[in-house]
Design an enzyme around this catalytic site. Structure first.
Site, mmCIF file in Angstrom:
data_model
loop_
_atom_site.group_PDB
_atom_site.id
_atom_site.type_symbol
_atom_site.label_atom_id
_atom_site.label_comp_id
_atom_site.label_asym_id
_atom_site.label_seq_id
_atom_site.Cartn_x
_atom_site.Cartn_y
_atom_site.Cartn_z
ATOM 1 N N LYS A 196 22.359 46.088 43.126
ATOM 2 C CA LYS A 196 21.292 46.986 42.668
ATOM 3 C C LYS A 196 20.435 47.456 43.836
ATOM 4 N N VAL A 214 33.209 48.186 35.871
ATOM 5 C CA VAL A 214 31.796 48.249 36.228
ATOM 6 C C VAL A 214 31.610 48.149 37.747
ATOM 7 N N ILE A 215 32.304 47.189 38.369
ATOM 8 C CA ILE A 215 32.131 47.013 39.814
ATOM 9 C C ILE A 215 32.674 48.219 40.567
ATOM 10 N N VAL A 224 48.878 50.349 40.719
ATOM 11 C CA VAL A 224 49.063 50.087 42.152
ATOM 12 C C VAL A 224 50.282 49.196 42.342
ATOM 13 N N ALA A 256 38.709 45.598 42.583
ATOM 14 C CA ALA A 256 37.710 45.274 41.543
ATOM 15 C C ALA A 256 38.405 45.337 40.185
ATOM 16 N N GLY A 313 38.530 42.834 37.891
ATOM 17 C CA GLY A 313 38.043 41.823 36.948
ATOM 18 C C GLY A 313 37.748 40.509 37.653
ATOM 19 N N ARG A 314 37.179 39.574 36.892
ATOM 20 C CA ARG A 314 36.839 38.252 37.434
ATOM 21 C C ARG A 314 37.442 37.183 36.537
ATOM 22 N N ASP A 338 29.682 32.493 32.892
ATOM 23 C CA ASP A 338 30.976 33.149 33.110
ATOM 24 C C ASP A 338 32.171 32.213 32.920
ATOM 25 N N HIS A 341 4.459 60.207 24.299
ATOM 26 C CA HIS A 341 4.958 61.484 24.807
ATOM 27 C C HIS A 341 4.248 61.826 26.119
HETATM 28 P P1 FAD Z 1 27.825 32.314 38.964
HETATM 29 O O1 FAD Z 1 26.765 33.298 39.208
HETATM 30 O O2 FAD Z 1 29.193 32.588 39.490
HETATM 31 O O3 FAD Z 1 27.283 30.938 39.548
HETATM 32 C C1 FAD Z 1 28.044 29.765 39.536
HETATM 33 C C2 FAD Z 1 27.488 28.859 40.623
HETATM 34 O O4 FAD Z 1 28.071 27.572 40.471
HETATM 35 C C3 FAD Z 1 27.858 29.316 42.045
HETATM 36 O O5 FAD Z 1 26.735 29.201 42.873
HETATM 37 C C4 FAD Z 1 28.949 28.354 42.466
HETATM 38 O O6 FAD Z 1 28.970 28.160 43.875
HETATM 39 C C5 FAD Z 1 28.522 27.104 41.728
HETATM 40 N N1 FAD Z 1 29.606 26.167 41.442
HETATM 41 C C6 FAD Z 1 30.815 26.414 40.885
HETATM 42 N N2 FAD Z 1 31.509 25.258 40.717
HETATM 43 C C7 FAD Z 1 30.729 24.277 41.213
HETATM 44 C C8 FAD Z 1 30.906 22.877 41.339
HETATM 45 N N3 FAD Z 1 31.992 22.271 40.883
HETATM 46 N N4 FAD Z 1 29.900 22.169 41.917
HETATM 47 C C9 FAD Z 1 28.749 22.763 42.334
HETATM 48 N N5 FAD Z 1 28.543 24.091 42.231
HETATM 49 C C10 FAD Z 1 29.521 24.834 41.667
HETATM 50 N N6 FAD Z 1 25.871 40.879 35.636
HETATM 51 C C11 FAD Z 1 24.813 41.461 35.039
HETATM 52 O O7 FAD Z 1 24.398 41.007 33.963
HETATM 53 N N7 FAD Z 1 24.187 42.540 35.591
HETATM 54 C C12 FAD Z 1 24.604 43.081 36.755
HETATM 55 O O8 FAD Z 1 24.008 44.049 37.232
HETATM 56 C C13 FAD Z 1 25.704 42.497 37.417
HETATM 57 N N8 FAD Z 1 26.148 42.995 38.585
HETATM 58 C C14 FAD Z 1 27.186 42.387 39.223
HETATM 59 C C15 FAD Z 1 27.631 42.935 40.411
HETATM 60 C C16 FAD Z 1 28.692 42.358 41.091
HETATM 61 C C17 FAD Z 1 29.162 42.953 42.386
HETATM 62 C C18 FAD Z 1 29.301 41.190 40.553
HETATM 63 C C19 FAD Z 1 30.422 40.521 41.279
HETATM 64 C C20 FAD Z 1 28.885 40.648 39.355
HETATM 65 C C21 FAD Z 1 27.826 41.247 38.673
HETATM 66 N N9 FAD Z 1 27.359 40.772 37.452
HETATM 67 C C22 FAD Z 1 26.321 41.366 36.816
HETATM 68 C C23 FAD Z 1 27.971 39.588 36.825
HETATM 69 C C24 FAD Z 1 27.097 38.344 37.104
HETATM 70 O O9 FAD Z 1 26.988 38.182 38.488
HETATM 71 C C25 FAD Z 1 27.710 37.123 36.465
HETATM 72 O O10 FAD Z 1 27.897 37.345 35.080
HETATM 73 C C26 FAD Z 1 26.799 35.923 36.648
HETATM 74 O O11 FAD Z 1 26.578 35.665 38.014
HETATM 75 C C27 FAD Z 1 27.409 34.678 36.004
HETATM 76 O O12 FAD Z 1 26.512 33.620 36.140
HETATM 77 P P2 FAD Z 1 27.031 32.109 36.181
HETATM 78 O O13 FAD Z 1 25.834 31.281 36.442
HETATM 79 O O14 FAD Z 1 27.848 31.835 34.993
HETATM 80 O O15 FAD Z 1 28.026 32.014 37.414
HETATM 81 P P1 NAD Z 2 36.121 45.124 34.726
HETATM 82 O O1 NAD Z 2 36.894 44.341 33.754
HETATM 83 O O2 NAD Z 2 34.857 45.763 34.323
HETATM 84 O O3 NAD Z 2 37.028 46.304 35.292
HETATM 85 C C1 NAD Z 2 38.265 46.082 35.898
HETATM 86 C C2 NAD Z 2 39.076 47.365 35.816
HETATM 87 O O4 NAD Z 2 40.225 47.213 36.630
HETATM 88 C C3 NAD Z 2 39.557 47.666 34.408
HETATM 89 O O5 NAD Z 2 39.266 49.013 34.093
HETATM 90 C C4 NAD Z 2 41.055 47.426 34.485
HETATM 91 O O6 NAD Z 2 41.802 48.244 33.617
HETATM 92 C C5 NAD Z 2 41.328 47.761 35.945
HETATM 93 N N1 NAD Z 2 42.542 47.132 36.488
HETATM 94 C C6 NAD Z 2 42.999 45.883 36.261
HETATM 95 N N2 NAD Z 2 44.139 45.676 36.975
HETATM 96 C C7 NAD Z 2 44.379 46.812 37.659
HETATM 97 C C8 NAD Z 2 45.387 47.218 38.573
HETATM 98 N N3 NAD Z 2 46.368 46.403 38.914
HETATM 99 N N4 NAD Z 2 45.327 48.459 39.095
HETATM 100 C C9 NAD Z 2 44.307 49.314 38.737
HETATM 101 N N5 NAD Z 2 43.338 48.973 37.881
HETATM 102 C C10 NAD Z 2 43.363 47.748 37.346
HETATM 103 O O7 NAD Z 2 35.921 44.159 35.976
HETATM 104 P P2 NAD Z 2 35.038 44.320 37.276
HETATM 105 O O8 NAD Z 2 34.595 45.715 37.446
HETATM 106 O O9 NAD Z 2 35.827 43.656 38.356
HETATM 107 O O10 NAD Z 2 33.801 43.422 36.921
HETATM 108 C C11 NAD Z 2 33.956 42.016 36.656
HETATM 109 C C12 NAD Z 2 32.899 41.517 35.741
HETATM 110 O O11 NAD Z 2 31.630 41.548 36.378
HETATM 111 C C13 NAD Z 2 32.809 42.332 34.480
HETATM 112 O O12 NAD Z 2 33.060 41.470 33.396
HETATM 113 C C14 NAD Z 2 31.410 42.833 34.421
HETATM 114 O O13 NAD Z 2 30.842 42.611 33.178
HETATM 115 C C15 NAD Z 2 30.657 42.040 35.483
HETATM 116 N N6 NAD Z 2 29.780 43.005 36.170
HETATM 117 C C16 NAD Z 2 28.725 43.503 35.473
HETATM 118 C C17 NAD Z 2 27.918 44.450 36.055
HETATM 119 C C18 NAD Z 2 26.786 45.011 35.271
HETATM 120 O O14 NAD Z 2 26.378 44.384 34.296
HETATM 121 N N7 NAD Z 2 26.237 46.153 35.652
HETATM 122 C C19 NAD Z 2 28.174 44.916 37.334
HETATM 123 C C20 NAD Z 2 29.270 44.396 38.001
HETATM 124 C C21 NAD Z 2 30.054 43.424 37.406
#
Ligand code: FAD
Ligand code: NAD
Length: 475
Positions: free
Chosen positions: A58, A191-192, A245, A276, A278-279, A319, A451
C-alpha cells in the site's frame, strides 16, 4: 524464561499477534513465537502483512499513484510542476520506514498487554507442549493450556518458472526492486498481480500480465470486472487472458516467457518476472508427530467455524486455515479464539468479510456477486450509481466506476455491495456494517449521507434498487 503459559501463539502475523494481544487483555499469561526473517536477517513481528504484504504494497501503491496523478491530472487542476522525476530510493526508504514503525508497534502492543515476545521457531508437540528454538539455536520446551497456530502462508511457485530471486521474483521481491524494470512480466492477474503490476506500470515499466483463465477476476462481480479491465488496460497493463505459461528461459538480457493461448504458442521477453499465482498455507516443521492436528488435501489446518482443530486446547487461525487469505479475516479469527479461550463470546461472520483491490480505480465488495445471487435462484433487484454523477467524485477528478447494491426482492435484504471507484475500500465499511446488522435496502435509503461525499453513491445505489434514485436517471 518461564516455560508455562495460559496461551502460546505460534506466528506473529495479523492473525497471531491480535490473538496474543486479546488473550493478554483477557488477563491470561501469553507468549507469541514468531520466526519471520527479513532480507537483512533481522527479525520483526507482523508476518507477511506488515513486512512483505499489505503495508509495503500500500505504501508503494500510494507513492506510485501520486506519480501517475502528477502526470495525468495536475495540469487539469491548473497545477504546473515542470518535469516530474521519481527518486525510487527515497520511495523505498519511505516504505521501509512505514514497515518499521508498524512492526515495532507490535512490540509496544505486546508490552501493554503483557505478552512475552519470543523470536524463533515454534513446533507443536503432543500434550499441549511447544518446542521453541530461538534464533541463537537454543531449544526450550514450553507448555500451555491453549495453543493457537497462526503460521500463515507463502507464495506458490510455478515449476515452469522457478523463483531465482534476481530475475524471477515473488511478491516480496517485487516490492523490493531498486530500479524500475523496462519490461516487467507478471504471471497471474489476481490481486497481487494487479496491485504490483499497477505500481511498476505507474513508475514507467512496460507491464505484461499473463493470466491462465479466460475470465478476468472470476471472484469479482462481473459488471465490476468488466469495468476494471478497461481502466487497467487504459493505464497500460497489457493483460492477456487465457495465457498458460509453459516455461521461461533466463539470459543476461532478459527472461523469455513462453505461453500458449487459444491463438497458439507465443513468447514475450521481459527484464523481470513476478510470479503471483496464489499463496499456500505454511506449516513447515510446525507439527510434531502425534499432535492429532490434521491438514486437508490443500495443506490447510483443518478447523471448525470457531477455528478449533478438534484437538483439546489447539486452535488455528489466519492464512493457514480455510477461507479468504486476508489480514482482517485472520485478525477477527485470532480475536475470536482469544475470547473463546477466556470463556467470553466470540464469533466471525464469514458472510461479511470485505475484499479490497487497491488499484485505481479501487475495487471493494462484500457479500454475494450478482452471478452468485443469480445461481442461488433467489429473486433480486440491483441498483447502480455511477461516480460520474457524484459531485464529490467529479471534484476529486475521479469520476470512473460505480457503486452497485444487490438486494432480495422478497424481503429487501442486502445481499451484496460492489464498488469500483475512488476510496472504494473505505466506502465498503458502511456496506459491511449494514449487512452485519441485516439491513434492508430501505434502511440504507433512509440513512442520511453527508453531501457532497462519495458515500452518497451507496445511498443512491440503494435507492436505485427501487428505481428511486434522485441524482441519476432510473433505468
Ligand atoms: P502471516 O502474515 O503469513 O504470518 C505468519 C507468521 O508466522 C510469519 O511471521 C511467520 O514467519 C510465522 N511463522 C510461521 N510458522 C512459524 C513457526 N512454526 N514458528 C514461529 N513462527 C512461525 N491482505 C489484506 O487483507 N489486505 C491487503 O492489502 C493485503 N495485501 C497483500 C499484499 C501482498 C503483496 C501479499 C503477499 C499479501 C497481502 N495480503 C493482504 C494478505 C495478507 O498478508 C495475509 O492474509 C496475512 O498476512 C495473513 O496473516 P497470518 O497471520 O495468517 O499469516
Ligand atoms: P490470487 O488467487 O488472487 O490470483 C492468482 C491468479 O493467478 C489467478 O487469477 C489465477 O488464475 C492465476 N494463475 C494461477 N496459475 C497460473 C499460471 N500458471 N499462469 C497464469 N496465471 C495463473 O493470488 P495472488 O494474487 O497471488 O494473491 C494471494 C493471496 O493474497 C490472495 O488470496 C489474496 O487474497 C491475498 N492478497 C490480498 C490483497 C488485498 O486484500 N488487497 C492483496 C494482495 C494479496
Amino acid at each position: 524464561m518461564s516455560d508455562s503459559y495460559d496461551v502460546i501463539v505460534i506466528g506473529g502475523g495479523p492473525a497471531g499477534y491480535p490473538a496474543a494481544v486479546r488473550a493478554g487483555q483477557n488477563g491470561l499469561k501469553v507468549a507469541c513465537i514468531d520466526d519471520w526473517k527479513n532480507f537483512d536477517g533481522t527479525h520483526a513481528f507482523g508476518g507477511t502483512c506488515l513486512n512483505a504484504g499489505c503495508i509495503p504494497s500500500k505504501a508503494l501503491l500510494e507513492s506510485s499513484e501520486l506519480v501517475h496523478r502528477a502526470h495525468e491530472e495536475f495540469a487539469t487542476h491548473g497545477i504546473n510542476v515542470g518535469k516530474i522525476t521519481v527518486d525510487l530510493a527515497q520511495m523505498q526508504k519511505r516504505k521501509a520506514g512505514i514497515v518499521k514503525a508498524s512492526t515495532q508497534g507490535i512490540l509496544a502492543l505486546f508490552k501493554s498487554a503483557k505478552v512475552t515476545p519470543l523470536a524463533g521457531h515454534g513446533r507443536l508437540l503432543p500434550g499441549r507442549k511447544v518446542e521453541y528454538t530461538s534464533f541463537d539455536g537454543a531449544v526450550h520446551l514450553l507448555e500451555a493450556r491453549h495453543i493457537v497456530l497462526a503460521s500463515g502462508s507463502t507464495p506458490m511457485a510455478l515449476r515452469s518458472v522457478p523463483f531465482d530471486g534476481k530475475q524471477v521474483l515473488d511478491s516480496w521481491g517485487a516490492l523490493e526492486m531498486t530500479a524500475v524494470p523496462k519490461r516487467l512480466g507478471v504471471i497471474g492477474a489476481g490481486v497481487i498481480g494487479l496491485e504490483l503490476g499497477s505500481v511498476w506500470r505507474r513508475l514507467g515499466a512496460e507491464v505484461v500480465v499473463l493470466e491462465a483463465l479466460e475470465t478476468f477476476l472470476p471472484m469479482v462481480d462481473q459488471q465490476v470486472a468488466k469495468e476494471a479491465i478497461k481502466h487497467y488496460r487504459k493505464l497500460g497493463l497489457d493483460i492477456r487472458l487465457g495465457a498458460k505459461v509453459a516455461g521461461a528461459s533466463s539470459a543476461a538480457d532478459g527472461v523469455t516467457l513462453a505461453y500458449v493461448d487459444a491463438a497458439g504458442d507465443h513468447t514475450v521477453v521481459v527484464d523481470r518476472v513476478v510470479v503471483a499465482v496464489g499463496r499456500r498455507p505454511h506449516t513447515v516443521n510446525l507439527l510434531g508427530d502425534g499432535t492429532g492436528v490434521t491438514l486437508d488435501e490443500r495443506g490447510f489446518i483443518v478447523v471448525d467455524e470457531q477455528c478449533w482443530t478438534g484437538v483439546d486446547g489447539i486452535h488455528a487461525v489466519g492464512d493457514c486455515v480455510r477461507g479468504p487469505m486476508l489480514a482482517h479475516k485472520g485478525k477477527e479469527e485470532g480475536v475470536m479464539v482469544a475470547d473463546l479461550i477466556a470463556g467470553r463470546y466470540g464469533e466471525v461472520n464469514y458472510r461479511t468479510v470485505p475484499s479490497v483491490i487497491y488499484t485505481a480505480p479501487e475495487i471493494a465488495w462484500v457479500g454475494q456477486t450478482e452471478e452468485q445471487v443469480k445461481a442461488s435462484g433467489r429473486a433480486y433487484k440491483v441498483g447502480v450509481f455511477p461516480f460520474m454523477a457524484s459531485g464529490r467524485a467529479r471534484a476529486m477528478e475521479a469520476p470512473a466506476g460505480f457503486a452497485k447494491l444487490i438486494a432480495a426482492t422478497d424481503d429487501d435484504e442486502v445481499l451484496g455491495v460492489h464498488v469500483i471507484g475512488p476510496m472504494a475500500g473505505e466506502l465498503i465499511g458502511e456496506a459491511v456494517l449494514a449487512m452485519e446488522y441485516s439491513a434492508s435496502a430501505e434502511d440504507l435509503q433512509r440513512t442520511i449521507h453527508a453531501h457532497p461525499t462519495l458515500s452518497e453513491a451507496l445511498h443512491e445505489a440503494a435507492l436505485a434498487a427501487d428505481k428511486r434514485a434522485i441524482d441519476f436517471p432510473n433505468r
